[in-house]
Design an enzyme around this catalytic site. Sequence first.
Site, mmCIF file in Angstrom:
data_model
loop_
_atom_site.group_PDB
_atom_site.id
_atom_site.type_symbol
_atom_site.label_atom_id
_atom_site.label_comp_id
_atom_site.label_asym_id
_atom_site.label_seq_id
_atom_site.Cartn_x
_atom_site.Cartn_y
_atom_site.Cartn_z
ATOM 1 C CB SER A 138 15.406 -18.498 -24.146
ATOM 2 O OG SER A 138 14.448 -19.335 -23.608
ATOM 3 C CG HIS A 159 15.741 -14.206 -26.740
ATOM 4 N ND1 HIS A 159 16.883 -14.030 -26.002
ATOM 5 C CD2 HIS A 159 14.891 -14.895 -25.939
ATOM 6 C CE1 HIS A 159 16.738 -14.576 -24.814
ATOM 7 N NE2 HIS A 159 15.535 -15.103 -24.745
ATOM 8 C CD GLU A 171 20.036 -12.065 -27.630
ATOM 9 O OE1 GLU A 171 19.266 -12.683 -26.854
ATOM 10 O OE2 GLU A 171 21.269 -12.131 -27.536
ATOM 11 C CG ASN A 209 19.754 -15.684 -21.748
ATOM 12 O OD1 ASN A 209 19.604 -14.741 -20.973
ATOM 13 N ND2 ASN A 209 18.731 -16.327 -22.282
HETATM 14 P P1 NAD Z 1 4.567 -20.715 -21.212
HETATM 15 O O1 NAD Z 1 4.622 -22.072 -20.654
HETATM 16 O O2 NAD Z 1 4.122 -19.584 -20.334
HETATM 17 O O3 NAD Z 1 3.650 -20.688 -22.525
HETATM 18 C C1 NAD Z 1 3.781 -21.625 -23.566
HETATM 19 C C2 NAD Z 1 2.421 -21.761 -24.224
HETATM 20 O O4 NAD Z 1 2.594 -22.550 -25.407
HETATM 21 C C3 NAD Z 1 1.382 -22.470 -23.351
HETATM 22 O O5 NAD Z 1 0.220 -21.668 -23.214
HETATM 23 C C4 NAD Z 1 1.095 -23.767 -24.127
HETATM 24 O O6 NAD Z 1 -0.243 -24.217 -24.004
HETATM 25 C C5 NAD Z 1 1.410 -23.313 -25.552
HETATM 26 N N1 NAD Z 1 1.599 -24.407 -26.488
HETATM 27 C C6 NAD Z 1 2.206 -25.609 -26.283
HETATM 28 N N2 NAD Z 1 2.131 -26.345 -27.402
HETATM 29 C C7 NAD Z 1 1.476 -25.613 -28.329
HETATM 30 C C8 NAD Z 1 1.071 -25.837 -29.683
HETATM 31 N N3 NAD Z 1 1.313 -26.996 -30.292
HETATM 32 N N4 NAD Z 1 0.398 -24.852 -30.332
HETATM 33 C C9 NAD Z 1 0.116 -23.685 -29.719
HETATM 34 N N5 NAD Z 1 0.466 -23.412 -28.435
HETATM 35 C C10 NAD Z 1 1.143 -24.367 -27.755
HETATM 36 O O7 NAD Z 1 6.049 -20.435 -21.783
HETATM 37 P P2 NAD Z 1 6.752 -19.033 -22.053
HETATM 38 O O8 NAD Z 1 7.523 -18.634 -20.850
HETATM 39 O O9 NAD Z 1 5.760 -18.097 -22.660
HETATM 40 O O10 NAD Z 1 7.831 -19.464 -23.148
HETATM 41 C C11 NAD Z 1 7.519 -19.528 -24.506
HETATM 42 C C12 NAD Z 1 8.801 -19.433 -25.312
HETATM 43 O O11 NAD Z 1 9.463 -18.202 -25.016
HETATM 44 C C13 NAD Z 1 9.828 -20.542 -25.003
HETATM 45 O O12 NAD Z 1 10.479 -20.872 -26.191
HETATM 46 C C14 NAD Z 1 10.791 -19.849 -24.031
HETATM 47 O O13 NAD Z 1 12.072 -20.399 -24.052
HETATM 48 C C15 NAD Z 1 10.798 -18.454 -24.595
HETATM 49 N N6 NAD Z 1 11.205 -17.398 -23.659
HETATM 50 C C16 NAD Z 1 10.719 -17.381 -22.374
HETATM 51 C C17 NAD Z 1 11.101 -16.351 -21.514
HETATM 52 C C18 NAD Z 1 10.560 -16.286 -20.099
HETATM 53 O O14 NAD Z 1 11.127 -15.531 -19.277
HETATM 54 N N7 NAD Z 1 9.497 -16.987 -19.775
HETATM 55 C C19 NAD Z 1 11.970 -15.342 -21.958
HETATM 56 C C20 NAD Z 1 12.426 -15.375 -23.285
HETATM 57 C C21 NAD Z 1 12.037 -16.404 -24.123
#
Ligand code: NAD
Length: 303
Positions: A138, A159, A171, A209
């Site tokens: 993001s 995204h 997005e 955003n």
């Molecule tokens: P999260 O913390 O819920 O999940 C991340 C996962 O990645 C975890 O399960 C972790 O164990 C795993 N991980 C870490 N290192 C890893 C690796 N080397 N190999 C495989 N898996 C690995 O986070 P999230 O909220 O799902 O966010 C994930 C991505 O999505 C981020 O880039 C975030 O910016 C983006 N994002 C999040 C949201 C939101 O509202 N949460 C919205 C849009 C985009």
Amino acid sequence: MQEQWAGPGRLARKDEGYEAMIQTVGIIGAGTMGNGIAQICAAAGLSVVMVDISDAAVNRGLSTVGGSLERLVKKEKMSAADREAVLKRITGTTDRARLTDCDLVIEAATENEELKVKILKDLCATLSPRTLLATNTSSISITKLAAATDRPDRFIGMHFFNPVPVMALLELIRGLQTSDDTHAKALDFAKRVGKVAITAKNSPGFAVNRILCPMINEAIFALQEGIATAEEIDAGMKLGCNHPIGPLALADLVGLDTMLSVMEVFYKGFNDPKYRPAPLLREMVDAGHLGRKTGQGFYAYGT
Ligand code: NAD
């Protein structure tokens, strides 16, 4: 004309370039976003390989999908047989080698630039050269992440919005290197998984955003200046602008620490004082009042 089943709501025709379409999707990260992306891909008839670093994380992701589909069954939006079929299309694993032959791999791991660069570099070493790569970041530059891969022209930002199965938008973000063909394939994929796509250039906050976060920051300035109470500001934006949730309640939902770090990225990225974080936002974060997750933000939440 020959037709082939391509998931609910869509029949692909041979002459539409069926062979070029995405059939198998790899997802790195089984967290909040990763498991949501896995669910919508599998529901659209695609085969999914979802990878995380531990069995516990993989199983959490799979059971979240199971629970989410179960709710659809209870609401009679999905049959129990379809739930089983969707779950069967998702393979959860800690073995990244399982991604080698996917048509598309979407990186949805923890938001950390160093980590994402390492994941992408490691992945490229074994990935089929024809595989498209995407990231769900993001805030990190798509151009920068693309440059860490061996296929910058076939790399794009995808995204998704949280919760993925509910939010209609995808997005797409084109890095400087993203080719027209990659963009066209990403647009096709968005349609395939039932999302409406918009396309933005790579820039801090992309499009959504970039607009949303300064609006929330401005609401915090208004509160700090005593222009109106939190309740009045939120009611104003809901009733006067038809927003489903007020900006201060939304800030509490997102997390005030996350809001602050996004505004800091904008302030630094654009080098423009109009993006300075509201001092009250910083005060709230310093106090540990981070919103819903700590029980206290602009509103108090019961424990
Ligand atoms: P999260 O913390 O819920 O999940 C991340 C996962 O990645 C975890 O399960 C972790 O164990 C795993 N991980 C870490 N290192 C890893 C690796 N080397 N190999 C495989 N898996 C690995 O986070 P999230 O909220 O799902 O966010 C994930 C991505 O999505 C981020 O880039 C975030 O910016 C983006 N994002 C999040 C949201 C939101 O509202 N949460 C919205 C849009 C985009």
